[in-house]
Design a protein around this motif. Sequence first.
Motif, mmCIF file in Angstrom:
data_model
loop_
_atom_site.group_PDB
_atom_site.id
_atom_site.type_symbol
_atom_site.label_atom_id
_atom_site.label_comp_id
_atom_site.label_asym_id
_atom_site.label_seq_id
_atom_site.Cartn_x
_atom_site.Cartn_y
_atom_site.Cartn_z
ATOM 1 N N ILE A 4 3.104 2.028 -0.478
ATOM 2 C CA ILE A 4 3.938 1.026 -1.090
ATOM 3 C C ILE A 4 3.419 2.204 -2.897
ATOM 4 O O ILE A 4 4.129 0.971 -3.735
ATOM 5 C CB ILE A 4 3.118 0.049 -1.565
ATOM 6 C CG1 ILE A 4 2.780 -0.540 -0.066
ATOM 7 C CG2 ILE A 4 2.871 -0.429 -1.798
ATOM 8 C CD1 ILE A 4 1.665 -1.417 0.417
ATOM 9 N N SER A 5 2.812 3.337 -3.390
ATOM 10 C CA SER A 5 2.513 2.894 -4.744
ATOM 11 C C SER A 5 2.529 4.528 -4.164
ATOM 12 O O SER A 5 1.983 4.847 -3.973
ATOM 13 C CB SER A 5 1.495 2.529 -5.221
ATOM 14 O OG SER A 5 1.503 3.128 -6.834
ATOM 15 N N LYS A 9 5.805 5.971 -3.706
ATOM 16 C CA LYS A 9 6.455 4.859 -3.474
ATOM 17 C C LYS A 9 7.601 4.815 -3.450
ATOM 18 O O LYS A 9 8.525 5.073 -3.812
ATOM 19 C CB LYS A 9 6.141 3.950 -5.374
ATOM 20 C CG LYS A 9 6.318 3.093 -5.538
ATOM 21 C CD LYS A 9 6.424 1.998 -6.396
ATOM 22 C CE LYS A 9 6.356 0.771 -6.812
ATOM 23 N NZ LYS A 9 6.008 0.009 -8.338
ATOM 24 N N GLU A 30 -1.286 -3.160 1.003
ATOM 25 C CA GLU A 30 -1.018 -3.098 -0.475
ATOM 26 C C GLU A 30 -2.121 -4.165 -1.199
ATOM 27 O O GLU A 30 -2.497 -4.350 -1.835
ATOM 28 C CB GLU A 30 0.517 -4.609 -0.422
ATOM 29 C CG GLU A 30 0.929 -4.403 -2.340
ATOM 30 C CD GLU A 30 1.970 -4.724 -2.136
ATOM 31 O OE1 GLU A 30 2.563 -5.026 -3.507
ATOM 32 O OE2 GLU A 30 3.085 -5.152 -1.288
ATOM 33 N N GLU A 60 -0.739 6.016 1.872
ATOM 34 C CA GLU A 60 -1.033 5.603 0.859
ATOM 35 C C GLU A 60 -2.485 6.069 0.202
ATOM 36 O O GLU A 60 -2.180 6.558 -1.327
ATOM 37 C CB GLU A 60 -1.541 4.139 1.186
ATOM 38 C CG GLU A 60 -1.044 3.382 -0.064
ATOM 39 C CD GLU A 60 0.282 3.305 -0.452
ATOM 40 O OE1 GLU A 60 -0.015 3.073 -1.419
ATOM 41 O OE2 GLU A 60 0.886 3.361 1.050
ATOM 42 N N SER A 63 -1.086 9.319 -1.518
ATOM 43 C CA SER A 63 0.835 9.850 -2.480
ATOM 44 C C SER A 63 -0.443 8.589 -4.210
ATOM 45 O O SER A 63 0.452 9.585 -4.951
ATOM 46 C CB SER A 63 1.294 8.099 -1.949
ATOM 47 O OG SER A 63 2.554 7.841 -2.867
ATOM 48 N N ARG A 64 -1.213 8.394 -3.521
ATOM 49 C CA ARG A 64 -1.976 7.870 -5.391
ATOM 50 C C ARG A 64 -2.675 8.599 -5.686
ATOM 51 O O ARG A 64 -3.708 8.243 -6.294
ATOM 52 C CB ARG A 64 -2.502 6.377 -4.496
ATOM 53 C CG ARG A 64 -1.772 4.641 -3.991
ATOM 54 C CD ARG A 64 -2.576 4.648 -3.529
ATOM 55 N NE ARG A 64 -1.860 2.969 -3.418
ATOM 56 C CZ ARG A 64 -1.864 2.116 -3.875
ATOM 57 N NH1 ARG A 64 -2.939 1.419 -4.475
ATOM 58 N NH2 ARG A 64 -1.248 0.808 -3.549
#
Length: 178
Positions: A4-5, A9, A30, A60, A63-64
């Motif tokens: 998602i981000s 993303k 999310e 997730e 990725s963040r």
Amino acid sequence: MRIISGKYKGRKITAPKKLPVRPTTDMSKEALFNILNNHYNFSDLAVVDLFSGTGNIAYEFASRGSEQVTVVDTDLGCIKFIDQTSKSFDFGIDAIKSDVFKFLEKTAIKADIFFADPFYDMPLEDFEKIPDLVFTRELLLEDGMLIIEHSKHTDLSRLAHFSNARKYGGSVFSFFNY
């Protein structure tokens, strides 16, 4: 499923159909990360993803910017898939094949976030063991959070350290902290 981000993303990840999993939906994921975004700087977090399945939640966090991400699952196929995906994204996720309860009984790993997404039909007594082990073994760091994803038919609100719950469709996130 998709990330998602963060750095990756929008990237889609397709898990093999033979894995015994029920990934967290993108809508629920999310919503969860919107809540966490108000509490934490992801690059500072140590995260443990229990019953990790496809690794959806771990990706997730990675990725963040979370660099200390550990996943635990009993299924070798899930662990191999997470290892492969982690390498393809250069995440450095530490994947451990283990029974989650044995892992919690023996680990020295402490984390800011423990996320658990067990099978929804797991016996209530086993759901109760998760916060019991995390808190009695003092695995959660100060200001940390334990999050358990479960069915709307399971109520964990009477357990020690329960803070609140958020419902998204048929799924619920129960939050626990000191």
